[in-house]
Enzyme design. Structure first.
Site, PDB file in Angstrom:
ATOM      1  CD  GLU A   1     -53.763 -39.129   4.228  1.00 20.50           C
ATOM      2  OE1 GLU A   1     -54.842 -39.422   4.795  1.00 20.50           O
ATOM      3  OE2 GLU A   1     -53.145 -39.908   3.487  1.00 20.50           O
TER       4      GLU A   1
ATOM      5  CG  PHE B   1     -41.642 -36.753   3.225  1.00 23.10           C
ATOM      6  CD1 PHE B   1     -40.980 -37.941   2.956  1.00 23.10           C
ATOM      7  CD2 PHE B   1     -42.259 -36.609   4.463  1.00 23.10           C
ATOM      8  CE1 PHE B   1     -40.924 -38.953   3.902  1.00 23.10           C
ATOM      9  CE2 PHE B   1     -42.215 -37.613   5.408  1.00 23.10           C
ATOM     10  CZ  PHE B   1     -41.545 -38.793   5.128  1.00 23.10           C
TER      11      PHE B   1
ATOM     12  CB  SER C   1     -49.425 -35.224  15.977  1.00 23.40           C
ATOM     13  OG  SER C   1     -48.947 -33.906  16.073  1.00 23.40           O
TER      14      SER C   1
ATOM     15  N   GLY D   1     -37.463  -2.435  18.862  1.00 26.49           N
ATOM     16  CA  GLY D   1     -38.596  -1.582  19.257  1.00 26.49           C
ATOM     17  C   GLY D   1     -39.599  -1.465  18.121  1.00 26.49           C
TER      18      GLY D   1
ATOM     19  CB  THR E   1     -42.251 -28.708   2.349  1.00 28.55           C
ATOM     20  OG1 THR E   1     -42.843 -28.327   3.586  1.00 28.55           O
ATOM     21  CG2 THR E   1     -41.108 -27.748   2.016  1.00 28.55           C
TER      22      THR E   1
ATOM     23  CB  THR F   1     -45.810 -30.644  17.374  1.00 28.51           C
ATOM     24  OG1 THR F   1     -46.104 -31.867  18.070  1.00 28.51           O
ATOM     25  CG2 THR F   1     -46.825 -30.415  16.266  1.00 28.51           C
TER      26      THR F   1
ATOM     27  CD  GLU G   1     -38.700 -32.427   8.419  1.00 32.90           C
ATOM     28  OE1 GLU G   1     -37.869 -33.122   9.018  1.00 32.90           O
ATOM     29  OE2 GLU G   1     -38.544 -32.055   7.238  1.00 32.90           O
TER      30      GLU G   1
ATOM     31  CD  GLU H   1     -46.768 -29.261  21.605  1.00 36.73           C
ATOM     32  OE1 GLU H   1     -46.327 -29.370  20.447  1.00 36.73           O
ATOM     33  OE2 GLU H   1     -47.014 -28.159  22.140  1.00 36.73           O
TER      34      GLU H   1
HETATM   35  N1  CAA Z   1     -38.058 -43.917  14.781  1.00 37.82           N
HETATM   36  C1  CAA Z   1     -38.195 -45.191  14.367  1.00 37.82           C
HETATM   37  N2  CAA Z   1     -39.289 -45.929  14.628  1.00 37.82           N
HETATM   38  C2  CAA Z   1     -40.267 -45.370  15.366  1.00 37.82           C
HETATM   39  C3  CAA Z   1     -40.188 -44.036  15.835  1.00 37.82           C
HETATM   40  C4  CAA Z   1     -39.013 -43.313  15.522  1.00 37.82           C
HETATM   41  N3  CAA Z   1     -38.851 -42.043  15.901  1.00 37.82           N
HETATM   42  N4  CAA Z   1     -41.320 -43.764  16.525  1.00 37.82           N
HETATM   43  C5  CAA Z   1     -42.071 -44.858  16.488  1.00 37.82           C
HETATM   44  N5  CAA Z   1     -41.441 -45.836  15.785  1.00 37.82           N
HETATM   45  C6  CAA Z   1     -41.922 -47.198  15.501  1.00 37.82           C
HETATM   46  C7  CAA Z   1     -42.165 -47.952  16.788  1.00 37.82           C
HETATM   47  O1  CAA Z   1     -40.988 -48.595  17.210  1.00 37.82           O
HETATM   48  C8  CAA Z   1     -43.222 -48.948  16.345  1.00 37.82           C
HETATM   49  O2  CAA Z   1     -42.614 -49.998  15.622  1.00 37.82           O
HETATM   50  P1  CAA Z   1     -43.108 -51.540  15.794  1.00 37.82           P
HETATM   51  O3  CAA Z   1     -44.487 -51.619  15.294  1.00 37.82           O
HETATM   52  O4  CAA Z   1     -42.132 -52.284  14.954  1.00 37.82           O
HETATM   53  O5  CAA Z   1     -43.011 -51.809  17.249  1.00 37.82           O
HETATM   54  C9  CAA Z   1     -44.036 -48.151  15.333  1.00 37.82           C
HETATM   55  O6  CAA Z   1     -43.180 -47.097  14.888  1.00 37.82           O
HETATM   56  C10 CAA Z   1     -45.299 -47.561  15.898  1.00 37.82           C
HETATM   57  O7  CAA Z   1     -44.929 -46.896  17.081  1.00 37.82           O
HETATM   58  P2  CAA Z   1     -46.003 -46.188  17.992  1.00 37.82           P
HETATM   59  O8  CAA Z   1     -47.109 -47.155  18.296  1.00 37.82           O
HETATM   60  O9  CAA Z   1     -45.301 -45.515  19.105  1.00 37.82           O
HETATM   61  O10 CAA Z   1     -46.574 -45.128  16.963  1.00 37.82           O
HETATM   62  P3  CAA Z   1     -47.637 -44.019  17.173  1.00 37.82           P
HETATM   63  O11 CAA Z   1     -48.565 -44.140  16.034  1.00 37.82           O
HETATM   64  O12 CAA Z   1     -48.192 -44.039  18.548  1.00 37.82           O
HETATM   65  O13 CAA Z   1     -46.793 -42.634  17.070  1.00 37.82           O
HETATM   66  C11 CAA Z   1     -45.177 -41.000  16.360  1.00 37.82           C
HETATM   67  C12 CAA Z   1     -45.567 -42.479  16.491  1.00 37.82           C
HETATM   68  C13 CAA Z   1     -43.729 -40.900  16.806  1.00 37.82           C
HETATM   69  C14 CAA Z   1     -46.001 -40.061  17.193  1.00 37.82           C
HETATM   70  C15 CAA Z   1     -45.329 -40.681  14.856  1.00 37.82           C
HETATM   71  O14 CAA Z   1     -46.684 -40.739  14.475  1.00 37.82           O
HETATM   72  C16 CAA Z   1     -44.744 -39.341  14.479  1.00 37.82           C
HETATM   73  O15 CAA Z   1     -43.538 -39.210  14.305  1.00 37.82           O
HETATM   74  N6  CAA Z   1     -45.616 -38.320  14.341  1.00 37.82           N
HETATM   75  C17 CAA Z   1     -45.195 -37.002  13.826  1.00 37.82           C
HETATM   76  C18 CAA Z   1     -45.305 -37.000  12.324  1.00 37.82           C
HETATM   77  C19 CAA Z   1     -44.378 -36.038  11.690  1.00 37.82           C
HETATM   78  O16 CAA Z   1     -43.259 -35.797  12.114  1.00 37.82           O
HETATM   79  N7  CAA Z   1     -44.816 -35.501  10.566  1.00 37.82           N
HETATM   80  C20 CAA Z   1     -43.998 -34.633   9.801  1.00 37.82           C
HETATM   81  C21 CAA Z   1     -44.492 -34.585   8.400  1.00 37.82           C
HETATM   82  S1  CAA Z   1     -43.239 -34.252   7.227  1.00 37.82           S
HETATM   83  C22 CAA Z   1     -42.956 -32.600   7.281  1.00 37.82           C
HETATM   84  O17 CAA Z   1     -43.405 -31.880   8.124  1.00 37.82           O
HETATM   85  C23 CAA Z   1     -42.004 -32.122   6.234  1.00 37.82           C
HETATM   86  C24 CAA Z   1     -42.113 -30.668   5.994  1.00 37.82           C
HETATM   87  O18 CAA Z   1     -43.003 -30.226   5.342  1.00 37.82           O
HETATM   88  C25 CAA Z   1     -41.065 -29.742   6.486  1.00 37.82           C
END
Ligand code: CAA
Length: 384
Positions: free
Chosen positions: A127, A123, A132, A339, A158, A365, A363, A367
């Protein structure tokens, strides 16, 4: 309320537990040291059907429930967390995306090979400037006639080192943030894909965490997943469910470390008695067991909601926070119970501690999970 597992889920858990304890656990030290999962283990996972756990049977999948899947990831991670995350990303971020959003042709061509385990999935979202803040991606897609040309790069991928198939997110126009992102299915052996390196990490040594760059990678509409500029909801949909499986991975790590510490405390003697007879150790064991049990309930509830067709956004984030913080608490306490021996590699307890940390980071943080929970709470408030 009936907390009993269905016969099918129980059977699946027993099969996973049997394989994990008899085959995987004895290999976990070697996997950690050699930084890869041996081919004979991958072959056995293929035979068990663990590369397509919830996928439709007509495509070769096992067609199991999400709860069964979560139980598999927990049992596998209890023995070897590197193998746990390899399967979790493959199943819930790659297979699930094509199964849900792919065309019939994409399912025939890409998904079948993922389900059989011939190709291992990844996936490609994160970048350097989009961790986040996942919508801030710079990897660019340009549409020229019928072709999509990709330039840029991804980090923390991953399974990238397996050079299988991956779901890639790229932007048509960075200023559009989440509204300018498309998702593509990519064969990582294509010209234009460069596997830069597998990162050296604190833990999860057996899992590849890869840096990948794209130089004029040429894709066609056969690679486009879903609609153009509709990649963001795909990423969010996948992560919402996948976070439950990372919680299950964390629970597995916690259970593994706890069981070792419990047994050790019943054999290790100091001051003329077993250390589990001291109140200081009893309290540790009780707190560890308490948090493990609470994690289990949060995870099973979120998985049950997922199986009921609901979208447990808040519950997935709650499960992930609680289970990952539990894994970090329990593995730290397990070392304390061992220990000085806990600090020695041969005892195998420090690996749980190193493997646990990242469950609070990838997936999303802890926070970010708290932000997700708060957003869901406030959303419900404003509509009621
Ligand atoms: N589920 C569905 N939709 C969501 C959502 C969620 N959890 N969170 C936000 N959205 C939607 C909102 O409803 C909004 O939709 P509309 O434009 O239609 O209204 C849109 O997304 C944008 O929302 P925000 O303005 O709130 O978005 P944002 O940019 O401020 O932040 C965030 C959203 C939740 C912080 C997101 O950026 C996020 O999840 N960040 C973390 C990223 C992450 O988990 N990365 C993991 C990488 S993969 C990995 O780690 C795999 C591995 O190797 C193990």
């Amino acid at each position: 309320m009936d907390f009993t597992l269905k016969d099918e889920d129980k059977l699946v858990q027993e099969v996973a537990q049997n394989f994990a304890q008899k085959v995987l656990k004895p290999a976990a030290k070697q996997i950690d040291e050699e930084e890869k999962i041996p081919e004979h283990i991958l072959d056995q996972l293929r035979e068990l059907g663990f590369f397509g756990v919830c996928m439709p049977e007509e495509l070769g999948g096992a067609g199991l429930s999400f709860l069964s899947y979560v139980l598999i990831i927990k049992e596998i991670s209890k023995a070897c967390a590197s193998t746990g995350v390899m399967l979790a990303v493959h199943n819930s971020l790659t297979c699930a995306s094509i199964n849900k959003f792919g065309t019939k042709k994409q399912k025939e061509y890409f998904l079948k090979k993922l389900i059989s385990g011939e190709k291992i999935g990844c996936f490609m979202l994160t970048e350097p400037e989009a961790g986040s803040d996942a919508a801030n991606i710079s990897t660019k897609v340009e549409k020229i006639n019928d072709k999509y040309i990709i330039n840029g790069g991804k980090i923390f991928v991953t399974n990238g080192g397996y050079k299988g198939y991956g779901v890639l997110f790229a932007t048509h126009d960075k200023s559009m943030r989440h509204k300018g992102i498309s998702a593509f299915i990519v064969d990582l052996t294509e010209n234009g894909v460069n596997i830069v390196r597998n990162e050296k990490k604190m833990g999860l040594h057996g899992s590849y965490t890869t840096v990948i760059s794209f130089n004029n990678l040429e894709l066609s509409k056969e690679n486009l997943l879903g609609e153009e500029k509709n990649g963001w909801p795909i990423a969010m949909f996948l992560l919402d469910a996948s976070r439950i499986t990372i919680a299950a991975q964390a629970l597995g790590i916690a259970e593994g470390a706890f069981e070792e510490a419990l047994l050790y405390s019943n054999t290790r003697k100091q001051f003329g008695k077993k250390i589990c007879e001291f109140e200081a150790i009893k309290f540790k064991l009780a707190d560890m067991a308490l948090r493990i049990e609470a994690s289990k309930h949060l995870i099973c509830h979120a998985a049950w909601l997922e199986d009921s067709g609901k979208t447990p956004i808040k519950e997935a984030s709650m499960a992930k926070i609680f289970a990952s913080e539990t894994a970090n608490f329990v593995t730290k306490e397990a070392i304390q119970i061992f220990g000085g021996y806990g600090y020695i590699k041969d005892y195998g307890i420090e690996r749980y501690f190193r493997d646990a940390k990242v469950t609070e980071i990838y997936e999303g943080t802890s926070e970010i999970q708290r932000l997700v929970i708060a957003k869901e709470l406030l959303k419900n408030l404003s509509t009621s």
